[in-house]
Design an enzyme around this catalytic site. Structure first.
Site, short mmCIF file in Angstrom:
data_model
loop_
_atom_site.label_atom_id
_atom_site.label_comp_id
_atom_site.label_asym_id
_atom_site.label_seq_id
_atom_site.Cartn_x
_atom_site.Cartn_y
_atom_site.Cartn_z
N ASN A 9 25.06 160.51 15.87
CA ASN A 9 26.37 161.17 15.87
C ASN A 9 27.25 160.36 14.92
OD1 ASN A 9 28.85 162.32 16.33
ND2 ASN A 9 29.12 161.43 18.38
N LYS A 11 30.12 160.99 13.87
CA LYS A 11 31.56 161.15 14.14
C LYS A 11 32.31 161.46 12.84
CE LYS A 11 31.03 157.92 17.92
NZ LYS A 11 31.71 157.34 19.06
N HIS A 95 31.46 166.08 24.02
CA HIS A 95 31.52 164.63 23.77
C HIS A 95 32.80 164.09 24.41
CE1 HIS A 95 31.82 160.78 21.75
NE2 HIS A 95 30.53 160.89 21.49
N GLU A 97 34.94 162.11 23.41
CA GLU A 97 36.11 162.07 22.52
C GLU A 97 36.77 163.44 22.42
OE1 GLU A 97 34.01 160.22 19.27
OE2 GLU A 97 33.88 158.37 20.45
N GLU A 167 26.49 159.64 28.67
CA GLU A 167 27.23 158.67 27.86
C GLU A 167 28.38 158.09 28.68
OE1 GLU A 167 26.50 159.49 23.41
OE2 GLU A 167 28.30 160.54 24.00
N GLY A 173 31.11 153.04 21.73
CA GLY A 173 31.83 152.35 20.66
C GLY A 173 32.43 151.02 21.09
N SER A 212 26.66 152.61 22.75
CA SER A 212 26.31 151.33 22.13
C SER A 212 24.81 151.05 22.13
CB SER A 212 27.09 150.18 22.78
OG SER A 212 28.48 150.37 22.61
C1 PEP Z 1 28.55 158.45 20.66
O1 PEP Z 1 29.53 158.62 19.96
O2 PEP Z 1 27.97 159.43 21.14
C2 PEP Z 1 28.07 157.08 20.89
C3 PEP Z 1 27.13 156.90 21.77
O3 PEP Z 1 28.67 156.09 20.16
P1 PEP Z 1 28.23 154.54 20.06
O4 PEP Z 1 26.72 154.53 19.91
O5 PEP Z 1 28.93 154.01 18.87
O6 PEP Z 1 28.63 153.89 21.35
#
Ligand code: PEP
Length: 251
Positions: A9, A11, A95, A97, A167, A173, A212
């Site tokens: 992803n 972003k 997601h 976000e 998630e 992040g 992460s």
């Molecule tokens: C995500 O945006 O779905 C995600 C898991 O981000 P990160 O791996 O940077 O934590």
């Protein structure tokens, strides 16, 4: 047998040049990755560039969002049919976000899941609790609420044709990863909840971990019984790290 999916992803990152370089890097090593399906989810404006470069390769691609509407007066929205016209395979829905910064409710997310699926895309449904929710012991209630909105909307069999990504919001992040055991516990809970509606759907549905995940921790996470892949943010922007994660699927 659930086949591992490693999905990046990106972003709101990248430019024509950086995306060209990232795709070159991924394509240069992806043939060694046989144990996993590999996909990248790019910003809308770069999707045709991504489609063109990935044509004929094993890497598929997706969008980071999709409209719940089929067409019409929805300024700024992109429909599932538009994405399909370019060869899109996946669409991320819900997601954290989008839930957090764009006010997407469980109902909107369920509508997006249904719209994507009816059109022929594979929705990747993101679920996960905030830090305060984990700390106050309501992780399962939160995840159940988010999951049930889609289960009730489309049914267990249709849900299992899509993909779920657990998630935990506190791990996205932040560099803070859920431990393999913490993630496994929630993945098993999600699978059992789908299985309670339809056993075969529970067994079949792919549940990715996101938060992460990186080249250093992927193998341990992916080794857990109910973790069927990863949705990767930051680490998917570096071709070598992304490929290392994809290779970890076989470890
Ligand atoms: C995500 O945006 O779905 C995600 C898991 O981000 P990160 O791996 O940077 O934590």
């Amino acid at each position: 047998m659930r086949r591992t999916l490693i999905a990046g992803n990106w972003k709101m990152n990248g430019s024509r040049d950086s995306i060209a370089a990232l795709l070159d890097g991924i394509l240069s090593g992806v043939d060694e990755v046989s144990a996993a399906d590999v996909a990248v989810c790019a910003p809308f404006v770069y999707l045709s560039q991504v489609a063109e470069r990935l044509q004929g390769s094993v890497v598929t691609w997706g969008a980071q969002d999709v409209s719940s509407h089929a067409n019409g007066a929805f300024t700024g929205e992109i429909s599932a049919d538009m994405l399909l016209e370019f060869g899109c395979r996946y669409a991320i829905v819900g997601h954290s976000e989008r839930r957090q910064y764009h006010g997407e409710t469980d109902t909107v997310v369920a509508d997006k899941f249904a719209a994507a699926q009816v059109a022929g895309l594979i929705p990747i449904l993101c679920l996960g609790e905030q830090l305060e929710e984990r700390e106050s012991g309501v992780t399962e209630q939160v995840v159940a609420r988010q999951l049930d909105a889609v289960l009730d909307r489309v049914g267990a069999e249709a849900l299992a044709q899509g993909v779920i990504a657990y998630e935990p919001v506190w791990a996205i992040g932040t560099g803070k990863t859920a431990s393999p055991e913490q993630a496994q516990e929630v993945h098993a809970f999600i699978r059992a909840r789908v299985a309670a509606k339809a056993a075969a759907a529970g067994e079949a549905v792919r549940i990715l971990y996101g938060g992460s995940m990186n080249a250093g921790n992927a193998a341990q996470l992916l080794a857990m019984a109910d973790i069927d892949g990863g949705l990767i943010g930051g680490a998917s922007l570096k071709a070598d790290d992304f490929l290392t994660i994809a290779r970890s699927a076989a470890a």
